[in-house]
Design an enzyme around this catalytic site. Structure first.
Site, PDB file in Angstrom:
ATOM      1  N   ARG A 163      88.365  65.749  37.378  1.00 17.80           N
ATOM      2  CA  ARG A 163      89.768  66.115  37.127  1.00 17.80           C
ATOM      3  C   ARG A 163      90.537  65.004  36.376  1.00 17.80           C
ATOM      4  NH1 ARG A 163      87.736  70.227  38.716  1.00 17.80           N
ATOM      5  NH2 ARG A 163      88.712  71.810  40.050  1.00 17.80           N
ATOM      6  N   SER A 237      94.359  74.585  43.199  1.00 18.28           N
ATOM      7  CA  SER A 237      94.248  73.498  44.172  1.00 18.28           C
ATOM      8  C   SER A 237      95.439  72.558  44.006  1.00 18.28           C
ATOM      9  CB  SER A 237      92.971  72.695  43.941  1.00 18.28           C
ATOM     10  OG  SER A 237      91.843  73.515  44.059  1.00 18.28           O
ATOM     11  N   GLU A 333      96.878  67.132  42.882  1.00 16.91           N
ATOM     12  CA  GLU A 333      96.226  67.434  41.606  1.00 16.91           C
ATOM     13  C   GLU A 333      97.259  67.941  40.604  1.00 16.91           C
ATOM     14  OE1 GLU A 333      94.185  70.859  39.912  1.00 16.91           O
ATOM     15  OE2 GLU A 333      92.425  70.130  41.002  1.00 16.91           O
TER      16      GLU A 333
HETATM   17  N1  EPU Z   1      87.173  74.882  53.032  1.00 17.59           N
HETATM   18  C1  EPU Z   1      87.643  75.073  54.304  1.00 17.59           C
HETATM   19  N2  EPU Z   1      88.889  75.610  54.443  1.00 17.59           N
HETATM   20  C2  EPU Z   1      89.654  75.949  53.394  1.00 17.59           C
HETATM   21  C3  EPU Z   1      89.173  75.746  52.090  1.00 17.59           C
HETATM   22  C4  EPU Z   1      87.902  75.203  51.919  1.00 17.59           C
HETATM   23  O1  EPU Z   1      86.978  74.769  55.292  1.00 17.59           O
HETATM   24  O2  EPU Z   1      90.762  76.444  53.612  1.00 17.59           O
HETATM   25  C5  EPU Z   1      85.802  74.354  52.844  1.00 17.59           C
HETATM   26  C6  EPU Z   1      84.863  75.431  52.312  1.00 17.59           C
HETATM   27  O3  EPU Z   1      84.319  76.185  53.330  1.00 17.59           O
HETATM   28  C7  EPU Z   1      83.818  74.604  51.610  1.00 17.59           C
HETATM   29  C8  EPU Z   1      84.635  73.435  51.075  1.00 17.59           C
HETATM   30  O4  EPU Z   1      85.818  73.364  51.858  1.00 17.59           O
HETATM   31  O5  EPU Z   1      82.872  74.127  52.524  1.00 17.59           O
HETATM   32  C9  EPU Z   1      84.953  73.529  49.600  1.00 17.59           C
HETATM   33  O6  EPU Z   1      85.704  74.719  49.373  1.00 17.59           O
HETATM   34  P1  EPU Z   1      85.605  75.568  48.004  1.00 17.59           P
HETATM   35  O7  EPU Z   1      84.204  75.802  47.660  1.00 17.59           O
HETATM   36  O8  EPU Z   1      86.529  76.724  48.136  1.00 17.59           O
HETATM   37  O9  EPU Z   1      86.133  74.605  46.876  1.00 17.59           O
HETATM   38  P2  EPU Z   1      87.262  73.482  46.845  1.00 17.59           P
HETATM   39  O10 EPU Z   1      86.609  72.156  46.903  1.00 17.59           O
HETATM   40  O11 EPU Z   1      88.318  73.759  47.869  1.00 17.59           O
HETATM   41  C10 EPU Z   1      87.145  73.210  44.269  1.00 17.59           C
HETATM   42  C11 EPU Z   1      88.091  73.104  43.128  1.00 17.59           C
HETATM   43  C12 EPU Z   1      88.581  74.475  42.708  1.00 17.59           C
HETATM   44  C13 EPU Z   1      87.384  75.328  42.331  1.00 17.59           C
HETATM   45  C14 EPU Z   1      86.451  75.401  43.551  1.00 17.59           C
HETATM   46  C15 EPU Z   1      85.171  76.143  43.247  1.00 17.59           C
HETATM   47  C16 EPU Z   1      89.207  70.954  43.359  1.00 17.59           C
HETATM   48  C17 EPU Z   1      90.455  70.238  43.741  1.00 17.59           C
HETATM   49  N3  EPU Z   1      89.233  72.286  43.507  1.00 17.59           N
HETATM   50  O12 EPU Z   1      87.867  73.700  45.392  1.00 17.59           O
HETATM   51  O13 EPU Z   1      89.403  74.322  41.563  1.00 17.59           O
HETATM   52  O14 EPU Z   1      87.776  76.635  41.962  1.00 17.59           O
HETATM   53  O15 EPU Z   1      86.060  74.052  43.936  1.00 17.59           O
HETATM   54  O16 EPU Z   1      84.340  75.380  42.438  1.00 17.59           O
HETATM   55  O17 EPU Z   1      88.252  70.313  42.928  1.00 17.59           O
HETATM   56  C18 EPU Z   1      91.646  73.986  40.905  1.00 17.59           C
HETATM   57  O18 EPU Z   1      91.300  72.863  40.501  1.00 17.59           O
HETATM   58  O19 EPU Z   1      92.840  74.382  40.785  1.00 17.59           O
HETATM   59  C19 EPU Z   1      90.677  74.838  41.554  1.00 17.59           C
HETATM   60  C20 EPU Z   1      91.013  76.012  42.088  1.00 17.59           C
END
Ligand code: EPU
Length: 337
Positions: A163, A237, A333
């Site tokens: 990012r 995010s 972010e």
């Molecule tokens: N999780 C939870 N509770 C929640 C949300 C997530 O326990 O409410 C856990 C999930 O179960 C999983 C982990 O956290 O084990 C990661 O969650 P997820 O795969 O949904 O991805 P993220 O890390 O929350 C990132 C990016 C997103 C992108 C997704 C999918 C960042 C800050 N965010 O989210 O990007 O769509 O991965 O690749 O890196 C964005 O940047 O605006 C964005 C949406």
């Protein structure tokens, strides 16, 4: 387009925060960009360059000039099996993804439905479902505000990281991206290693997925987890996933054995901010007009009529709760103005 005064920005930020800009102009070409930069109004006012407004939070009216970049156009050049796709900074990102998927140009299908414009894609090295823009980035052109020159940036020049890029770092506020070229491929090497993609493909009985299949599956996963900005204001995010030292991580894991974690550069460890926030019982919380999304705690939402200040205060509360429970400081972010 003329310079407009006291211009409402509500429809130009996906959080749908109702603020106004003192001055506003929409730019459709590099020539128009040069023209406005030769107008004294640029020197007399602070400047905000706006793409899709999908990664920002306005906390007050903007007391300066907002320049919305709407430079359009898509060009394609074949290079063996590679396809170099160049898009104007103002193209809607997801429209470019759809265009590439429809034409069989592989590489950005995992980035389906990310809100925002092409110009923003290198600035924060957008990423999702195992792919980041740096994986397919070839070059971009950018307007240097101080000189009016157009400069080409290679991948190395951009200094991409999670990012992050040079445009958010040492060159912040100096360039306006006008076009981006992506090196895609006419041979589909789909990337489905990101857990949820494979599971969803299997559920649909797809064993040899095309890029269109991957795009569809990513869209379905996103729709199930993330609020649609056309109906619920949000900026994706709100925080970055924090990256901690291995020693810090070891202590946390001994206390919270089911904590999700991913390898990060330099032997460090990336944690899941959404998980940390949920563990602080902040998932699906509604507070006044704001709150966290019910299916993804990392996304803050505007339930209608929220002010930027309200969202900001709520985000402070989350940062404090996560710091108290885990000793980890979440970084926003979104860009705040
Ligand atoms: N999780 C939870 N509770 C929640 C949300 C997530 O326990 O409410 C856990 C999930 O179960 C999983 C982990 O956290 O084990 C990661 O969650 P997820 O795969 O949904 O991805 P993220 O890390 O929350 C990132 C990016 C997103 C992108 C997704 C999918 C960042 C800050 N965010 O989210 O990007 O769509 O991965 O690749 O890196 C964005 O940047 O605006 C964005 C949406």
């Amino acid at each position: 387009m003329p310079l407009l005064e006291n211009y409402a920005l509500t429809h130009l930020n996906t959080f749908r925060i109702a603020v106004k800009a003192k001055l506003f102009i929409e730019i459709f070409s590099e020539a128009e960009l040069s023209e406005i930069f030769s107008n004294p109004v640029v020197k007399e006012n602070k400047l905000l360059i706006l793409g899709g407004g999908s990664n920002m939070l306005f906390t007050k009216d903007y007391d300066g000039l907002v320049v919305k970049i709407s430079i359009k156009g898509i060009g394609v050049k074949k290079d063996g099996n590679d396809v170099l796709v160049t898009a104007g900074a103002g193209e809607v990102w997801d429209s470019l993804v759809k265009y590439c998927v429809a034409n069989g140009y592989a590489g950005i299908e995992n980035l389906t439905l990310i809100p925002g414009t092409v110009g923003a894609s290198p600035i924060q090295n957008i990423g999702a479902y195992g792919v980041e823009i740096k994986d397919v980035f070839e070059s971009c052109t950018a307007f240097e505000m101080a000189t009016g020159q157009i400069r080409t940036f290679s991948k190395a020049d951009c200094e991409f990281a999670y990012r992050e890029s040079v445009f958010k770092g040492k060159l912040k506020g100096q360039y306006i991206i006008t076009s981006v070229t992506y090196r895609l491929s006419s041979i589909a090497k789909v990337q489905t290693h990101y857990g949820a993609i494979n599971t969803e493909l299997e559920r649909r009985g797809i064993t040899t997925p095309s890029i269109a299949d991957v795009s569809e599956v990513v869209a379905a996963i996103r729709v199930s987890k993330l609020p649609d900005p056309s109906t619920i204001g949000n900026a994706g995010s709100f925080f970055k996933n924090p990256i901690v030292d291995q020693s810090v991580f070891d202590v946390l894991l001994s206390q919270f054995p089911d904590m999700p974690h991913y390898p990060a550069p330099d032997g460090r460890v990336k944690l899941a901010a959404g998980w940390l926030i949920e563990a602080c019982t902040f998932k699906g919380v509604v507070e006044g007009n704001t709150g966290t999304w019910k299916n993804q705690a990392l996304v803050l939402v505007n339930h209608g009529g929220a002010t930027g200040q309200e969202v900001y205060r709520f985000s402070e509360k989350i940062i404090n709760a996560v710091q108290q429970k885990f000793g980890v400081i979440l970084e926003r972010e979104v860009n705040m103005f």
